[in-house]
Design an enzyme around this catalytic site. Structure first.
Site, PDB file in Angstrom:
ATOM      1  N   ILE A 202     -11.632  29.742  21.502  1.00 30.17           N
ATOM      2  CA  ILE A 202     -10.477  30.476  20.812  1.00 30.17           C
ATOM      3  C   ILE A 202     -10.622  31.755  20.557  1.00 30.17           C
ATOM      4  O   ILE A 202      -9.874  32.703  20.681  1.00 30.17           O
ATOM      5  CB  ILE A 202     -10.045  29.610  19.615  1.00 30.17           C
ATOM      6  CG1 ILE A 202      -9.558  27.822  20.287  1.00 30.17           C
ATOM      7  CG2 ILE A 202      -9.083  30.107  18.925  1.00 30.17           C
ATOM      8  CD1 ILE A 202      -9.507  26.923  19.090  1.00 30.17           C
TER       9      ILE A 202
ATOM     10  N   ASP B   5     -25.244  35.676  12.236  1.00 30.43           N
ATOM     11  CA  ASP B   5     -25.182  34.004  11.988  1.00 30.43           C
ATOM     12  C   ASP B   5     -24.425  33.866  10.641  1.00 30.43           C
ATOM     13  O   ASP B   5     -25.112  34.446   9.488  1.00 30.43           O
ATOM     14  CB  ASP B   5     -26.798  33.560  11.878  1.00 30.43           C
ATOM     15  CG  ASP B   5     -26.837  32.153  11.442  1.00 30.43           C
ATOM     16  OD1 ASP B   5     -25.730  31.640  11.132  1.00 30.43           O
ATOM     17  OD2 ASP B   5     -28.105  31.614  11.319  1.00 30.43           O
TER      18      ASP B   5
ATOM     19  N   ASN C 276     -12.326  32.548  12.744  1.00 36.39           N
ATOM     20  CA  ASN C 276     -12.565  31.354  13.887  1.00 36.39           C
ATOM     21  C   ASN C 276     -13.582  30.747  13.999  1.00 36.39           C
ATOM     22  O   ASN C 276     -13.600  29.599  14.426  1.00 36.39           O
ATOM     23  CB  ASN C 276     -12.018  32.193  15.128  1.00 36.39           C
ATOM     24  CG  ASN C 276     -12.139  31.580  16.252  1.00 36.39           C
ATOM     25  OD1 ASN C 276     -11.515  30.583  16.777  1.00 36.39           O
ATOM     26  ND2 ASN C 276     -13.428  31.557  16.883  1.00 36.39           N
TER      27      ASN C 276
ATOM     28  N   TYR D 189     -16.689  17.529   8.724  1.00 35.21           N
ATOM     29  CA  TYR D 189     -15.848  18.397   9.212  1.00 35.21           C
ATOM     30  C   TYR D 189     -14.339  18.762   8.385  1.00 35.21           C
ATOM     31  O   TYR D 189     -14.028  19.781   8.048  1.00 35.21           O
ATOM     32  CB  TYR D 189     -15.393  18.157  10.692  1.00 35.21           C
ATOM     33  CG  TYR D 189     -14.588  19.138  11.846  1.00 35.21           C
ATOM     34  CD1 TYR D 189     -15.221  20.486  12.026  1.00 35.21           C
ATOM     35  CD2 TYR D 189     -13.360  19.006  11.848  1.00 35.21           C
ATOM     36  CE1 TYR D 189     -14.436  21.125  12.543  1.00 35.21           C
ATOM     37  CE2 TYR D 189     -12.469  19.771  12.802  1.00 35.21           C
ATOM     38  CZ  TYR D 189     -13.156  21.037  13.048  1.00 35.21           C
ATOM     39  OH  TYR D 189     -12.732  21.946  13.912  1.00 35.21           O
TER      40      TYR D 189
ATOM     41  N   LYS E  67     -12.523  21.977   6.680  1.00 31.85           N
ATOM     42  CA  LYS E  67     -11.277  22.339   7.228  1.00 31.85           C
ATOM     43  C   LYS E  67     -10.166  22.225   6.163  1.00 31.85           C
ATOM     44  O   LYS E  67      -9.373  23.074   5.972  1.00 31.85           O
ATOM     45  CB  LYS E  67     -10.844  21.916   8.401  1.00 31.85           C
ATOM     46  CG  LYS E  67     -11.864  21.948   9.564  1.00 31.85           C
ATOM     47  CD  LYS E  67     -11.671  23.519   9.919  1.00 31.85           C
ATOM     48  CE  LYS E  67     -12.498  24.005  11.188  1.00 31.85           C
ATOM     49  NZ  LYS E  67     -12.674  25.421  11.438  1.00 31.85           N
TER      50      LYS E  67
ATOM     51  N   VAL F 200      -8.448  21.193  21.643  1.00 26.89           N
ATOM     52  CA  VAL F 200      -8.348  22.372  22.487  1.00 26.89           C
ATOM     53  C   VAL F 200      -9.598  22.335  23.633  1.00 26.89           C
ATOM     54  O   VAL F 200     -10.711  21.795  23.137  1.00 26.89           O
ATOM     55  CB  VAL F 200      -8.446  23.711  21.516  1.00 26.89           C
ATOM     56  CG1 VAL F 200      -8.228  24.882  22.533  1.00 26.89           C
ATOM     57  CG2 VAL F 200      -7.563  23.756  20.555  1.00 26.89           C
TER      58      VAL F 200
ATOM     59  N   THR G 258     -12.166  23.578  24.904  1.00 27.38           N
ATOM     60  CA  THR G 258     -13.317  24.447  24.800  1.00 27.38           C
ATOM     61  C   THR G 258     -14.733  23.979  24.754  1.00 27.38           C
ATOM     62  O   THR G 258     -14.754  22.589  24.649  1.00 27.38           O
ATOM     63  CB  THR G 258     -13.173  25.224  23.465  1.00 27.38           C
ATOM     64  OG1 THR G 258     -13.319  24.193  22.115  1.00 27.38           O
ATOM     65  CG2 THR G 258     -11.738  26.041  23.251  1.00 27.38           C
TER      66      THR G 258
HETATM   67  P1  NAD Z   1     -16.463  26.706  20.709  1.00 26.96           P
HETATM   68  O1  NAD Z   1     -17.470  26.161  20.250  1.00 26.96           O
HETATM   69  O2  NAD Z   1     -15.783  27.412  22.100  1.00 26.96           O
HETATM   70  O3  NAD Z   1     -16.309  28.295  19.812  1.00 26.96           O
HETATM   71  C1  NAD Z   1     -16.959  28.403  18.489  1.00 26.96           C
HETATM   72  C2  NAD Z   1     -17.735  29.851  18.321  1.00 26.96           C
HETATM   73  O4  NAD Z   1     -18.221  29.720  17.047  1.00 26.96           O
HETATM   74  C3  NAD Z   1     -18.987  29.673  19.385  1.00 26.96           C
HETATM   75  O5  NAD Z   1     -18.890  30.826  20.075  1.00 26.96           O
HETATM   76  C4  NAD Z   1     -20.181  29.512  18.344  1.00 26.96           C
HETATM   77  O6  NAD Z   1     -21.247  30.218  18.908  1.00 26.96           O
HETATM   78  C5  NAD Z   1     -19.618  30.304  17.004  1.00 26.96           C
HETATM   79  N1  NAD Z   1     -20.490  29.886  15.998  1.00 26.96           N
HETATM   80  C6  NAD Z   1     -20.900  28.729  15.567  1.00 26.96           C
HETATM   81  N2  NAD Z   1     -21.819  28.798  14.579  1.00 26.96           N
HETATM   82  C7  NAD Z   1     -21.879  30.120  14.253  1.00 26.96           C
HETATM   83  C8  NAD Z   1     -22.655  30.839  13.230  1.00 26.96           C
HETATM   84  N3  NAD Z   1     -23.456  30.249  12.423  1.00 26.96           N
HETATM   85  N4  NAD Z   1     -22.378  32.186  13.180  1.00 26.96           N
HETATM   86  C9  NAD Z   1     -21.491  32.703  14.203  1.00 26.96           C
HETATM   87  N5  NAD Z   1     -20.933  32.286  15.235  1.00 26.96           N
HETATM   88  C10 NAD Z   1     -20.891  30.845  15.018  1.00 26.96           C
HETATM   89  O7  NAD Z   1     -15.159  26.340  19.830  1.00 26.96           O
HETATM   90  P2  NAD Z   1     -13.552  26.542  19.551  1.00 26.96           P
HETATM   91  O8  NAD Z   1     -12.931  25.272  19.996  1.00 26.96           O
HETATM   92  O9  NAD Z   1     -13.226  27.931  20.205  1.00 26.96           O
HETATM   93  O10 NAD Z   1     -13.731  26.861  17.993  1.00 26.96           O
HETATM   94  C11 NAD Z   1     -12.910  27.782  17.341  1.00 26.96           C
HETATM   95  C12 NAD Z   1     -12.482  27.306  15.978  1.00 26.96           C
HETATM   96  O11 NAD Z   1     -11.256  26.287  16.327  1.00 26.96           O
HETATM   97  C13 NAD Z   1     -13.550  26.473  15.067  1.00 26.96           C
HETATM   98  O12 NAD Z   1     -13.312  26.984  13.764  1.00 26.96           O
HETATM   99  C14 NAD Z   1     -13.151  24.995  15.630  1.00 26.96           C
HETATM  100  O13 NAD Z   1     -13.521  24.071  14.343  1.00 26.96           O
HETATM  101  C15 NAD Z   1     -11.558  25.387  15.659  1.00 26.96           C
HETATM  102  N6  NAD Z   1     -11.041  24.122  15.999  1.00 26.96           N
HETATM  103  C16 NAD Z   1     -11.245  23.676  17.601  1.00 26.96           C
HETATM  104  C17 NAD Z   1     -10.767  22.692  17.997  1.00 26.96           C
HETATM  105  C18 NAD Z   1     -11.014  22.219  19.256  1.00 26.96           C
HETATM  106  O14 NAD Z   1     -10.598  21.101  19.748  1.00 26.96           O
HETATM  107  N7  NAD Z   1     -11.678  23.120  20.303  1.00 26.96           N
HETATM  108  C19 NAD Z   1      -9.715  22.011  17.170  1.00 26.96           C
HETATM  109  C20 NAD Z   1      -9.614  22.246  15.870  1.00 26.96           C
HETATM  110  C21 NAD Z   1      -9.950  23.365  15.417  1.00 26.96           C
END
Ligand code: NAD
Length: 259
Positions: free
Chosen positions: A21, A63, A90, A155, A159, A188, A190
């Protein structure tokens, strides 16, 4: 019509932009004209995103579980651009686990990235938005910020907390030209979902294919969400057209929940 969504002259800070995302949000806001400062713990993915951007931008390996690295991210963004107009929180981590098996370490690791970093980035960005009498904060929460689904004991609280931060800050800064909203994605397509599908299947006593089918069956539109569909809402919330919208938490979940 295109000008309606223009972000020309704006600076946007987007966390977790190496993939998923966050990458879609960074590319979309940049395409709309924003200069972006992107960060992630995954440097190679971050560099890939950076190479796809146009104009003057910045990437910083960060980080977000480290408080000092969050301060450095803000300082370096301000050093380069002199302001932060749009903040998209994000970055996030997810780990399904049955309640009594959640270790303190797991609980705290999700808290640090999913909630504490969001608080600190909001706190540190808001003064620049107040100074400019304009700002947009978009927090990527989750439908797990609204409901308590099984195995989300670490989690969901993180959130739910993001929605608390969103609502309080929106109330405090509504009269300062700053809007604060959350997006609550459903499932999503991902990496985060790929990485946890084995654990989820085991917890539900299913194999991975059965788990996938069971998940899709809970989504009324019968498919996973595309990350671009989340980014498109972020674009709207980042722009001028959404200036009367604040303190809201919008679901992008294919109808999974209705509130
Ligand atoms: P993703 O794993 O593809 O991307 C998440 C990114 O966050 C990764 O690039 C990861 O390296 C980075 N990250 C993790 N820990 C980190 C840290 N300590 N410091 C810096 N960066 C860090 O997942 P996504 O689906 O793109 O998730 C994006 C957001 O959407 C998240 O907050 C997730 O909780 C939320 N979300 C995702 C879904 C889903 O189904 N994919 C559903 C609800 C919410």
């Amino acid at each position: 019509m295109k000008d309606k969504f223009s972000l020309k002259g704006k600076t946007a800070l987007i966390t977790g932009a190496a993939k998923g995302i966050g990458r879609h949000v960074a590319l979309t806001l940049n395409e709309a004209g924003a200069n972006v400062s992107i960060c992630d713990i995954d440097e190679s993915g971050l560099k890939d995103t950076f190479d796809k951007l146009n104009g003057d931008n910045l990437y910083l390996k960060t980080d977000l579980s480290e408080v000092t690295e969050i301060s450095a991210l803000i300082d370096k963004t301000i050093e380069k651009f002199g302001k932060i107009d749009i903040l998209v929180n994000n970055a996030g981590i997810y780990k399904p686990c049955s309640f009594t098996d959640i270790s303190l370490e797991l609980f705290e690791s999700l808290y640090k990235v999913n909630l504490r970093a969001v608080f600190l980035l909001m706190k540190k960005s808001l003064p620049y938005m107040i100074e400019n009498k304009w700002g947009r904060i978009i927090n990527i929460a989750s439908i797990s910020g609204k409901v308590g689904r099984k195995f989300n004991g670490a989690y969901a609280p993180s959130k739910h907390g993001v929605l608390g931060l969103t609502r309080v800050a929106s109330a405090e800064y509504a009269d300062k030209g700053i809007t604060v909203n959350a997006i609550c994605p459903g499932v999503v397509d991902t990496q985060i979902v790929q990485d946890t599908k084995k654990d989820s299947a085991e917890l539900y006593g299913l194999n991975e294919n059965e788990m996938y089918d069971a998940t899709v069956n809970t989504i009324p539109i019968k498919r996973l969400i595309n990350p671009q569909e989340v980014a498109d809402l972020a674009l709207f919330l980042a722009g001028e057209s959404s200036s009367a919208i604040t303190g809201q938490a919008y679901n992008v979940c294919g109808g999974m929940i209705q509130y």
